[in-house]
Design an enzyme around this catalytic site. Structure first.
Site, PDB file in Angstrom:
ATOM      1  N   GLU A 142       0.818  -1.222   0.000  1.00  0.00           N
ATOM      2  CA  GLU A 142       0.000   0.000   0.000  1.00  0.00           C
ATOM      3  C   GLU A 142       0.849   1.267   0.000  1.00  0.00           C
ATOM      4  OE1 GLU A 142      -3.640  -1.711   2.799  1.00  0.00           O
ATOM      5  OE2 GLU A 142      -1.969  -0.656   3.732  1.00  0.00           O
ATOM      6  N   PRO A 143       1.598   1.517  -1.059  1.00  0.00           N
ATOM      7  CA  PRO A 143       2.409   2.741  -1.059  1.00  0.00           C
ATOM      8  C   PRO A 143       1.555   3.989  -1.249  1.00  0.00           C
ATOM      9  CG  PRO A 143       2.596   1.596  -3.158  1.00  0.00           C
ATOM     10  CD  PRO A 143       1.738   0.730  -2.285  1.00  0.00           C
ATOM     11  N   GLY A 144       1.794   4.986  -0.443  1.00  0.00           N
ATOM     12  CA  GLY A 144       1.126   6.277  -0.621  1.00  0.00           C
ATOM     13  C   GLY A 144       2.166   7.315  -0.995  1.00  0.00           C
ATOM     14  N   ARG A 174       3.911  19.519   7.865  1.00  0.00           N
ATOM     15  CA  ARG A 174       4.813  18.416   8.201  1.00  0.00           C
ATOM     16  C   ARG A 174       6.077  18.873   8.927  1.00  0.00           C
ATOM     17  NH1 ARG A 174       7.019  15.382   5.309  1.00  0.00           N
ATOM     18  NH2 ARG A 174       6.714  13.465   6.504  1.00  0.00           N
ATOM     19  N   TYR A 227       6.186  17.081  12.325  1.00  0.00           N
ATOM     20  CA  TYR A 227       7.110  15.936  12.381  1.00  0.00           C
ATOM     21  C   TYR A 227       8.569  16.350  12.331  1.00  0.00           C
ATOM     22  CZ  TYR A 227       2.841  13.785  10.429  1.00  0.00           C
ATOM     23  OH  TYR A 227       1.553  13.385  10.164  1.00  0.00           O
ATOM     24  N   CYS A 267       0.214  33.269  12.155  1.00  0.00           N
ATOM     25  CA  CYS A 267       0.511  33.959  13.404  1.00  0.00           C
ATOM     26  C   CYS A 267       1.040  32.949  14.409  1.00  0.00           C
ATOM     27  CB  CYS A 267      -0.750  34.641  13.913  1.00  0.00           C
ATOM     28  SG  CYS A 267      -0.396  35.698  15.292  1.00  0.00           S
TER      29      CYS A 267
HETATM   30  N1  LLP Z   1      -1.353   1.656   4.710  1.00  0.00           N
HETATM   31  C1  LLP Z   1      -1.761   2.003   5.935  1.00  0.00           C
HETATM   32  C2  LLP Z   1      -2.597   1.084   6.695  1.00  0.00           C
HETATM   33  C3  LLP Z   1      -1.390   3.250   6.475  1.00  0.00           C
HETATM   34  O1  LLP Z   1      -1.795   3.575   7.693  1.00  0.00           O
HETATM   35  C4  LLP Z   1      -0.586   4.117   5.708  1.00  0.00           C
HETATM   36  C5  LLP Z   1      -0.196   5.427   6.231  1.00  0.00           C
HETATM   37  C6  LLP Z   1      -0.187   3.714   4.423  1.00  0.00           C
HETATM   38  C7  LLP Z   1      -0.585   2.468   3.956  1.00  0.00           C
HETATM   39  C8  LLP Z   1       0.630   4.581   3.517  1.00  0.00           C
HETATM   40  O2  LLP Z   1       1.857   4.900   4.065  1.00  0.00           O
HETATM   41  P1  LLP Z   1       2.960   5.621   3.122  1.00  0.00           P
HETATM   42  O3  LLP Z   1       3.340   4.648   2.030  1.00  0.00           O
HETATM   43  O4  LLP Z   1       2.349   6.829   2.570  1.00  0.00           O
HETATM   44  O5  LLP Z   1       4.082   5.914   4.048  1.00  0.00           O
HETATM   45  N2  LLP Z   1       0.980  12.112   7.816  1.00  0.00           N
HETATM   46  C9  LLP Z   1       2.224  11.359   7.943  1.00  0.00           C
HETATM   47  C10 LLP Z   1       2.120   9.969   7.401  1.00  0.00           C
HETATM   48  C11 LLP Z   1       1.008   9.173   8.041  1.00  0.00           C
HETATM   49  C12 LLP Z   1       0.891   7.830   7.441  1.00  0.00           C
HETATM   50  C13 LLP Z   1      -0.342   7.151   7.927  1.00  0.00           C
HETATM   51  N3  LLP Z   1      -0.537   5.852   7.372  1.00  0.00           N
HETATM   52  C14 LLP Z   1       3.329  12.146   7.225  1.00  0.00           C
HETATM   53  O6  LLP Z   1       3.060  13.207   6.706  1.00  0.00           O
HETATM   54  O7  LLP Z   1       4.470  11.713   7.222  1.00  0.00           O
END
Ligand code: LLP
Length: 497
Positions: A320-322, A370, A374, A401
């Site tokens: 599941e790459p985001g 971010r 983070y 602000c």
């Molecule tokens: N699958 C599940 C179940 C997840 O919870 C996540 C991300 C992903 C896939 C995708 O992860 P990725 O490949 O994008 O790393 N807001 C944070 C990241 C939170 C990620 C939450 N879950 C940031 O800006 O770094």
């Protein structure tokens, strides 16, 4: 430790300078960090064949510019690396109708983590059978939508959710429908981050069924006994922005062990193993992410070895790459409004006071939270031109602000940067627009997709009227704007202040 109780100390915390030595070329575009089509032509940054000054003239700033070839190229790289598996785009990174269509057209699956992400994907025409729904607190309404629309999977996350889903699934089966396909999300006891993984400090979080306490096995057995549910496999997700495969391999080892336990307890062989997302990207030149091919090869090998050791057939894999799809292809463009040299307490070379230039741009923590949230690092360059001026230590800040409204904490920019210049921040495609807010009533920027010299606004800029529309008092009032006789002052790009 940058955290502090909110209060009078706000803004007085001294940070060490971590800019390192200035790079030899302040305008260089490291291909590792910038979108695949990024290049400088006559000094100006071009994205998808379009000069940034033109994009800004047409769409304003702040502006998210999404390089379609980069986004779809990275989705395609995952799809080919995992040709024998399912690639789910984790849409929380960035989702809009156009992105849902690209992902659908390119044959990937899609993860939604709320009912509204699911609704958006369905409204865009995304095939329901290729959608999975995540979430640790799915409501009855969200589950009903998932069941009614016939999505590919619901990823179960708690016993309460099983209780909530069963009657909905039974009603579907009673009406002649098929059992609802589900996965069990197992908390495998590994929490991975960029450079390290910790195999103990993971249980204390809200997601999934614990493998260590036996909850994951109990949940699997329970679901297998529910005729209206079809348990097709197991899921694990160990973190985000991960640079090596060791954490994934350790997680795969444990979750395959759970497959074996389920088989022993119920005689059921589960055919799917979803190892989640979290693959890191390069925000800085020194970041060294793994490639989709590397991840695929290693995960395949470790799952095959574990299955062989336990005498199990190899399940179908999913990932599941985001961030790794959406992140690198988008750049945020800002216009500089003010520059303030601030003398730091520490000194540079003997006798030379160290000065940091606070370069304020026309967005900030409302379009990229971010850095504040983070402590994230970004690469940023002067975009509308290059310059031979010597480097100056800078901090790029927003217009909110709040003293923590920092976009790029420490960087070198040419010392002749001036109000009206454009800055480009790289790799903002994941979790920036999607986490944007209206803090201080700043408006969410548009997203413009560029490809082969064409620019298409795929999300328009929010207007003040959009925001007023939610307000009981202001809903039908026009947003005040400067009188025509007193036009707002303008800073043409590149003009002297
Ligand atoms: N699958 C599940 C179940 C997840 O919870 C996540 C991300 C992903 C896939 C995708 O992860 P990725 O490949 O994008 O790393 N807001 C944070 C990241 C939170 C990620 C939450 N879950 C940031 O800006 O770094």
């Amino acid at each position: 430790m940058r955290a502090h109780p909110a209060g009078p100390l706000h803004g007085t915390i001294q940070q060490p300078t971590a800019a390192g030595a200035p790079p030899s070329d302040l305008g260089a575009l490291d291909p590792h960090v910038w979108p695949r089509t990024a290049q400088r032509i006559d000094g100006e940054l071009h994205l998808g064949g379009r000069p940034v000054t033109e994009l800004v003239r047409e769409h304003g700033t702040p502006l998210f510019v999404l390089d379609e070839a980069d986004f779809r190229g990275r989705a395609g790289d995952f799809a080919s690396a995992f040709a024998d598996a399912d690639v789910h785009y984790a849409s929380k990174a960035f989702l809009c109708g156009q992105v849902a269509r690209w992902i659908a057209d390119d044959g990937l699956h899609l993860d939604a983590c709320s009912g509204n992400e699911l609704s958006l994907a369905l409204a865009a025409g995304f095939p329901a059978g290729r959608i999975a729904l995540h979430g640790n607190n799915k409501s009855l309404v969200e589950l009903q939508l998932a069941v009614d629309s016939g999505i590919g999977h619901i990823v179960l996350d708690s016993f309460d959710e099983i209780d909530r889903l069963v009657p909905l699934a039974e009603a579907r089966v009673a009406a002649g429908g098929i059992p609802v396909p589900v996965l069990i999300r197992a908390t495998v006891g590994i929490e991975a981050h960029t450079h390290e993984f910790i195999a103990t400090a993971h249980e204390d979080q809200k997601f999934g069924f614990s493998l260590a306490t036996g909850d994951a096995l109990t949940a699997a057995v329970r679901v297998i006994r529910e005729p209206a549910l079809e348990l097709t496999g197991l899921h694990s997700h160990i973190g985000s922005q991960i640079f090596d495969t060791a954490g994934f391999e350790a997680a795969a080892h444990r979750v395959v062990g759970l497959l074996a336990q389920v088989q022993q307890a119920t005689g059921r062989l589960l055919g799917e193993l979803n190892l989640g997302g979290g693959f890191g990207i390069a925000y800085l030149a020194e970041d060294d992410p793994v490639t989709p091919d590397d991840v695929a090869t290693r995960l395949r090998a470790v799952v095959a070895a574990e299955c062989a050791a336990l005498g199990l057939p190899v399940p179908r894999l999913a990932v599941e790459p985001g961030r790794a799809i959406a992140g690198p292809g988008t750049v945020t463009l800002y216009e500089i409004g003010t520059i303030k040299p601030v003398r730091l307490g520490a000194s540079g070379a003997p006798g030379t006071p160290l000065v940091r230039n606070y370069v304020s741009v026309d967005g900030g923590m409302s379009d990229n939270i971010r850095t504040a949230l983070y402590d994230a690092s970004y690469t940023c360059v002067l975009a509308n031109r290059t310059s031979d001026a010597p480097p100056a230590l800078c901090r790029v800040v927003g217009k909110h602000c709040e003293s923590g409204d920092i976009l790029v904490r420490d960087l070198w920019l040419p010392s002749d940067v001036q109000p009206g210049d454009l800055l480009a921040v790289a790799a903002t495609g994941a979790y920036c627009w999607s986490m944007a807010s209206n803090y201080n009533y700043l408006l969410k920027p548009p997203v413009v997709a560029v490809r082969d010299g064409a620019a298409t606004e795929i999300v328009r800029r929010q207007t003040l009227s959009d925001v007023f529309a939610l307000d009981a008092v202001l809903a039908d009032r026009p947003a005040p704007s400067p009188a025509p006789s007193q036009p707002a002052p303008e800073h043409p790009v590149g003009a002297a202040s």
